[in-house]
Design a protein around this motif. Structure first.
Motif, short mmCIF file in Angstrom:
data_model
loop_
_atom_site.label_atom_id
_atom_site.label_comp_id
_atom_site.label_asym_id
_atom_site.label_seq_id
_atom_site.Cartn_x
_atom_site.Cartn_y
_atom_site.Cartn_z
N TYR A 27 -38.72 -33.38 -14.49
CA TYR A 27 -40.03 -33.09 -15.11
C TYR A 27 -40.69 -31.90 -14.42
N VAL A 28 -41.56 -31.24 -15.18
CA VAL A 28 -42.30 -30.09 -14.67
C VAL A 28 -43.79 -30.35 -14.81
N ASP A 29 -44.50 -30.21 -13.69
CA ASP A 29 -45.96 -30.19 -13.74
C ASP A 29 -46.34 -28.72 -13.51
N ALA A 30 -46.72 -28.05 -14.60
CA ALA A 30 -46.94 -26.60 -14.54
C ALA A 30 -48.26 -26.22 -13.88
N THR A 31 -49.11 -27.23 -13.66
CA THR A 31 -50.45 -26.99 -13.09
C THR A 31 -50.73 -28.05 -12.04
N PHE A 32 -50.17 -27.89 -10.86
CA PHE A 32 -50.22 -28.94 -9.84
C PHE A 32 -51.65 -29.31 -9.43
N VAL A 53 -42.98 -28.44 -9.54
CA VAL A 53 -44.40 -28.18 -9.76
C VAL A 53 -44.70 -26.70 -9.56
N PHE A 54 -45.61 -26.20 -10.39
CA PHE A 54 -46.04 -24.81 -10.30
C PHE A 54 -47.52 -24.77 -9.98
N ASP A 55 -47.93 -23.90 -9.10
CA ASP A 55 -49.34 -23.56 -8.93
C ASP A 55 -49.43 -22.29 -8.11
N VAL A 73 -43.21 -24.52 -6.63
CA VAL A 73 -43.08 -23.10 -6.94
C VAL A 73 -44.48 -22.48 -6.91
N GLN A 74 -44.74 -21.64 -5.91
CA GLN A 74 -46.08 -21.08 -5.77
C GLN A 74 -46.23 -19.83 -6.65
N PRO A 91 -35.53 -29.44 -17.92
CA PRO A 91 -36.54 -30.51 -17.95
C PRO A 91 -36.46 -31.45 -19.16
N ASP A 92 -36.79 -32.72 -18.87
CA ASP A 92 -36.95 -33.73 -19.93
C ASP A 92 -38.40 -33.77 -20.41
N GLY A 93 -39.28 -33.12 -19.65
CA GLY A 93 -40.69 -33.09 -20.04
C GLY A 93 -41.44 -32.05 -19.23
N ILE A 94 -42.40 -31.41 -19.88
CA ILE A 94 -43.27 -30.43 -19.20
C ILE A 94 -44.71 -30.82 -19.47
N LEU A 95 -45.52 -30.78 -18.42
CA LEU A 95 -46.96 -31.04 -18.55
C LEU A 95 -47.73 -29.83 -18.04
N ALA A 96 -48.76 -29.43 -18.77
CA ALA A 96 -49.69 -28.42 -18.27
C ALA A 96 -51.11 -28.88 -18.57
#
Length: 301
Positions: A27-32, A53-55, A73-74, A91-96
């Motif tokens: 999973y990806v949290d694009a906005t940690f 995670v991205f932020d 991932v900064q 990813p199986d899912g992405i959240l932003a």
């Protein structure tokens, strides 16, 4: 799951339910941000699950989660595809969650809030050059008017742009208070609401939020495997319109059903939420910032 000191995650239960998390999924949290959504995703993941995670915000990085399953991932989420490739993640899912974090609003020195004095900064990534002060000092009148109109829906955008351009040579606009006192004579309606709209417009421009969101949506369509889910929380109509059109039509424009000659792009997603999901009364009581939050979820075809 204590995150409220930094940022209270909005629509937390709804997001987790709709993401339908598989214990061994990626999973990806694009906005940690404060990590509230990430922690809830981790609770559902087993030992083989992965969370990227991205932020771009260094304060968020300082708040990162120490867990072997997490890769931080900064960077701005507009670089999603490149870094997922780098980390060999499908990813199986992405959240932003596109809201500005409470922490950013509550830190006067960041310049996001009208409630404090501080530098006119508004950068989410301090490594970038462009600040709100630079925009106000250098942009031509027409461009300023367009920003306030489009991104802030400011009623007297033209007057505001004219005022800034005519007064900026003789007035310092380094700080929030200097800017506020300069435009004070032309503030219309409720001052708090007016200033919030002006600041929103500047913040969107400083961080190229609309461009970044388009990049995120297009890259999500490319990186998600069939059946995977895309969940996006928006906080104003501009963002919501982009997300809705892209999820429904695979493009950022509204499709004109009458125009038979226009080529319709192939559908990329199937809507999971027919209407946007909004906060419950209980959440609204607990977190006023959830008031304008809208969650839309779509499944990759």
């Amino acid at each position: 799951m204590e995150t409220s000191g930094y940022h209270l995650p909005v629509l937390l239960h709804e997001v987790i339910d709709l993401l339908n998390i598989r214990p061994d999924g990626t999973y990806v949290d694009a906005t940690f941000g404060g990590g509230g959504h990430s922690r809830a995703i981790l609770e559902k993941l087993g030992p083989d699950g992965r969370l990227i995670v991205f932020d771009q915000d260094e304060d968020a990085y300082a708040n990162r989660i120490e867990d072997d399953r997490v890769t931080f991932v900064q960077q701005n989420f507009r670089h999603l595809q490149r870094f997922l490739r780098l980390h060999k993640a499908e990813p199986d899912g992405i959240l932003a969650d596109l809201g500005v974090s409470s922490h950013q609003f509550d830190t006067g020195a960041r310049g996001f809030s009208t409630r404090f004095d501080g530098p006119l900064d508004m950068r989410m990534d301090n490594r970038t050059e462009k600040t709100a002060a630079a925009i106000l000092k250098t942009y031509p009148e027409k461009q300023l008017q367009l920003i306030f109109q489009e991104y802030g829906e400011v009623t007297n955008a033209r007057t505001l742009a004219q005022t800034i351009v005519s007064l900026r040579k003789s007035n310092p606009m380094r700080t929030i208070n200097e800017f506020k006192s300069m435009i004070q004579p032309i503030v219309k309606g409720n001052p708090a609401k007016y200033l919030a709209q002006v600041f929103q417009a500047l913040r969107i421009e400083v961080n190229d939020e609309m461009g970044a969101l388009k990049d995120l949506l297009e890259q999500s369509a490319a990186v998600l495997k069939p059946g995977a889910l895309l969940s996006i929380i928006t906080f104003h109509s501009l963002e919501d319109r982009l997300v809705k059109n892209f999820m429904k039509n695979g493009s950022f424009e509204v499709q004109d059903d009458q125009n038979f000659l226009a080529e319709t792009p192939p559908k990329v997603f199937k809507m999971v939420t027919k209407k946007p999901v909004t906060a419950t009364d209980a959440e609204l009581k607990n977190n006023t910032r959830s008031r304008s939050a809208k969650l839309r979820v779509a499944q990759k075809l």
